[in-house]
Design an enzyme around this catalytic site. Structure first.
Site, mmCIF file in Angstrom:
data_model
loop_
_atom_site.group_PDB
_atom_site.id
_atom_site.type_symbol
_atom_site.label_atom_id
_atom_site.label_comp_id
_atom_site.label_asym_id
_atom_site.label_seq_id
_atom_site.Cartn_x
_atom_site.Cartn_y
_atom_site.Cartn_z
ATOM 1 N N ASP A 98 0.850 -1.181 0.000
ATOM 2 C CA ASP A 98 0.000 0.000 0.000
ATOM 3 C C ASP A 98 0.891 1.238 0.000
ATOM 4 O OD1 ASP A 98 -2.637 1.288 0.390
ATOM 5 O OD2 ASP A 98 -3.146 -0.652 1.285
ATOM 6 N N ASP A 203 -3.110 4.270 -2.466
ATOM 7 C CA ASP A 203 -4.211 4.737 -1.632
ATOM 8 C C ASP A 203 -4.697 6.120 -2.074
ATOM 9 O OD1 ASP A 203 -5.726 4.366 0.918
ATOM 10 O OD2 ASP A 203 -4.721 6.244 1.422
ATOM 11 N N GLU A 258 -6.534 3.379 -6.127
ATOM 12 C CA GLU A 258 -7.869 3.397 -5.539
ATOM 13 C C GLU A 258 -8.544 4.674 -6.020
ATOM 14 O OE1 GLU A 258 -9.949 3.558 -1.126
ATOM 15 O OE2 GLU A 258 -8.211 4.780 -1.595
ATOM 16 N N HIS A 333 -11.213 -3.805 3.023
ATOM 17 C CA HIS A 333 -11.213 -3.475 4.449
ATOM 18 C C HIS A 333 -12.012 -2.207 4.760
ATOM 19 C CE1 HIS A 333 -8.245 -1.005 2.536
ATOM 20 N NE2 HIS A 333 -8.244 -0.207 3.583
HETATM 21 C C1 NOJ Z 1 -8.456 4.403 1.693
HETATM 22 C C2 NOJ Z 1 -8.103 3.284 2.612
HETATM 23 O O1 NOJ Z 1 -8.499 2.075 2.022
HETATM 24 C C3 NOJ Z 1 -8.802 3.561 3.923
HETATM 25 O O2 NOJ Z 1 -8.766 2.479 4.803
HETATM 26 C C4 NOJ Z 1 -8.203 4.799 4.528
HETATM 27 O O3 NOJ Z 1 -8.938 5.161 5.680
HETATM 28 C C5 NOJ Z 1 -8.227 5.977 3.546
HETATM 29 N N1 NOJ Z 1 -7.876 5.617 2.199
HETATM 30 C C6 NOJ Z 1 -7.262 7.031 3.997
HETATM 31 O O4 NOJ Z 1 -5.942 6.604 3.816
#
Ligand code: NOJ
Length: 565
Positions: A98, A203, A258, A333
């Site tokens: 990540d 992320d 993401e 998650h």
């Molecule tokens: C996406 C992540 O998957 C999540 O768990 C996180 O809270 C936010 N981005 C901030 O990093």
């Protein structure tokens, strides 16, 4: 289309804190993951996405990074990370990490410097603003809301200004317009690729730029959340092209971004079409909420909207048909458990297997989220104090303030959606704490662990786990490898409210995949096909008669067929 190794992969996502604890401090760790690599190899996966394990105060379970170059001592050491990656490679498993680009922890040395004074060299690493005057008072620069509730700005006493943070107060947003920030992030990426990582899940990648600072018109909410103010803006593509040129391409790294923020197809293709020069793939979330979650309180009343779900899958698959490649995952998650969200409580095995088939027979790279393969379910939260995740607490408060002042109702609503559902420890066996740790687990273990666990799943040849194993084996090793991996995908029977069905076509091979989302028996017309082979079924018997297939609740069938002339 050039074939790539990751097109032939099946991925598995690990949330390190909750996977396996090797030293019994109650927290999952890197050695724990290494110890479970044989388990993952037996399942058949050959790509791991490991969530953040960098040094962090854990305000957001590691997505708030204090030192990008260091492994958090709770998870182990840099050597543990190297051993994990090396051992995975020996098992034929690639590893992506990540990469958290949008923000740091407020305890990161850059931020500590940045808040010291307005002329500090690190000031411009973050997004600072004086605020604006409203009714004679100084207030936030905009009324934008953050993802975790409240304002997207936080007032900082020492430097008497506001900093931007679209997640929590402890996660200040980096200023990507500053070339030094981009350089730092390239160095960090370089470091982990040199350690041995094969790429990154990136992320919050769509949030790297912000729209002009203007208020949102909304009379109902003090801090309305409008994703478009900080999602998918044009400059993000410039940054990614730079990262690709300087970091991803030279290392031949796999990158999966993401892209939240309701990315349009046009935008998604800009990120990840074959000629985009940005990312290899993007995770989207459009298919995550195709049920009646907003209308119900009782989880037993959840029902998938097949028409909507098909439309979403079709939109993405059609757009990427010749132009790109998609990761295929149900949930991660950040969402509730698949079994509770889209499965059926009366038919857990059949519905779980059917859902697995839906994803794994599509074109793309499938990802399993830890515990999905054994059918882990949502946690029965009894109190708001049970939540660890701040966005779940924020949702609970939102329900109380805006929907109903009944705390029982608010808890039920927040529980249905809570990210904490997916974060309870992995259920390995029936020993205490589900075999996740011999210590005290950092988070609640789902009370159903004596029934739902890996040990039971491995013993039962008819388990959901074995269905996943079969699906992976079919994709990777069978005579259907090419058609499942690269075949053209066409959704069929587009008005059907019960069955989500599609064909896969490659050369002279055609597969027909029929998935019933109904809890009742339904029929499906096969008159236009000659059936050559039943490739897979989640029930023992396949009932085909007079050109019709009779499907039991949540039956899912893969047939090799010839379309009749
Ligand atoms: C996406 C992540 O998957 C999540 O768990 C996180 O809270 C936010 N981005 C901030 O990093």
């Amino acid at each position: 289309m050039d074939k790539k190794w990751w097109m032939e992969s099946v991925g598995y996502q690990i949330y390190p804190k909750s996977f396996y604890d090797s030293n019994n401090d109650g927290i999952g760790d890197l050695i724990g993951i290494t110890e479970k690599l044989t388990y993952l190899k037996d399942l058949g996966i050959n790509l791991l996405w490991i969530g953040p394990f960098y040094d962090s105060p854990m305000d957001d379970n590691g997505y708030d990074v204090r030192n990008f170059y260091q492994v958090d001592q709770r998870f182990g050491t840099l050597d543990d990370a190297k051993t994990l990656i090396k051992t995975a490679h020996e098992f034929g498993i690639k590893v992506i990490l990540d990469f958290v680009l949008n923000h740091t922890s407020d305890e990161h040395p850059w931020f500590i410097e940045s808040r010291k004074s307005k002329d500090n060299p690190y000031r411009d690493y973050y997004i600072w603003h004086e605020g604006k005057m409203k009714d004679g008072k100084r207030v936030e620069p905009t009324n934008w809301g953050s993802f975790f509730g409240g304002s997207a700005w936080c007032f900082d006493e020492p430097s008497n200004s506001y900093y931007m943070k679209i997640f929590s107060d402890k996660m200040p947003d980096l200023n990507w317009r500053n070339p030094k920030v981009r350089e730092e992030m390239i160095n960090i990426g370089e470091f982990w690729l040199d350690v041995g990582a094969d790429g990154f899940r990136i992320d919050a990648v769509s949030h790297l730029d912000r729209a002009p600072l203007e208020d949102i018109h909304d009379k109902k909410h003090k801090y309305p959340l409008d994703w478009h103010r900080f999602s998918n803006l044009p400059k993000v593509h410039d940054y990614l092209q730079e990262l690709n040129e300087k970091l991803f391409k030279p290392h031949n790294a796999l990158t999966i971004g993401e892209v939240g923020g309701q990315a349009t197809i046009e935008n998604a293709l800009k990120y990840a079409s074959f000629d985009a020069n940005e990312l290899s793939m993007v995770f989207n979330f459009d298919h995550n909420w195709c049920n009646n979650l907003n209308e119900v309180v009782d989880p037993k009343k959840l029902k998938v909207d097949v028409i909507q779900l098909r439309a979403v899958f079709k939109k993405w698959q059609d757009a990427f048909k010749e132009k790109g490649w998609l990761p295929l995952n149900w949930l991660n998650h950040d969402q509730p458990r698949l079994m509770s969200h889209y499965g059926h409580y009366k038919y857990p095995k059949a519905s779980g297997k059917m859902l697995a088939t839906v994803i794994h027979m599509m074109r793309g790279t499938p990802f399993i989220y830890q515990g999905e393969e054994i059918g882990m379910t949502n946690y029965p939260f009894q109190d708001v104090q049970d939540f660890d995740d701040q966005s779940s607490v924020a949702n609970y408060r939102y329900q109380l303030e805006h929907v109903s002042d009944n705390p029982v109702y608010a808890l039920k609503k927040a529980s249905l959606k809570s990210r904490d559902n997916g974060r309870t420890p992995m259920q390995w066996d029936k020993s205490s704490a589900a075999g996740f740790t011999k210590g005290i687990p950092w988070f609640h273990v789902n009370p159903n662990y004596k029934k739902i666990n890996v040990e039971n799943s491995l013993k039962d040849p008819d388990s959901l786990w074995h269905h996943y194993q079969k699906l992976i084996d079919l994709r990777k090793n069978s005579q259907y490898h090419e058609v499942i991996t690269y075949g053209e995908l066409d959704f069929i029977d587009l008005e059907n409210k019960d069955c989500l069905s599609y064909t896969r076509l490659r050369g002279d091979q055609t597969l027909l995949v029929i998935n019933s989302f109904s809890q009742y028996d339904v029929m499906f017309d096969l008159t236009q096909y000659n059936i050559l082979e039943v490739v897979l079924n989640n029930y023992k018997k396949t009932r085909i008669k007079n050109g019709m297939i009779f499907l039991k609740p949540f039956e899912s069938v893969v047939l090799e067929v010839k379309v009749k002339a």
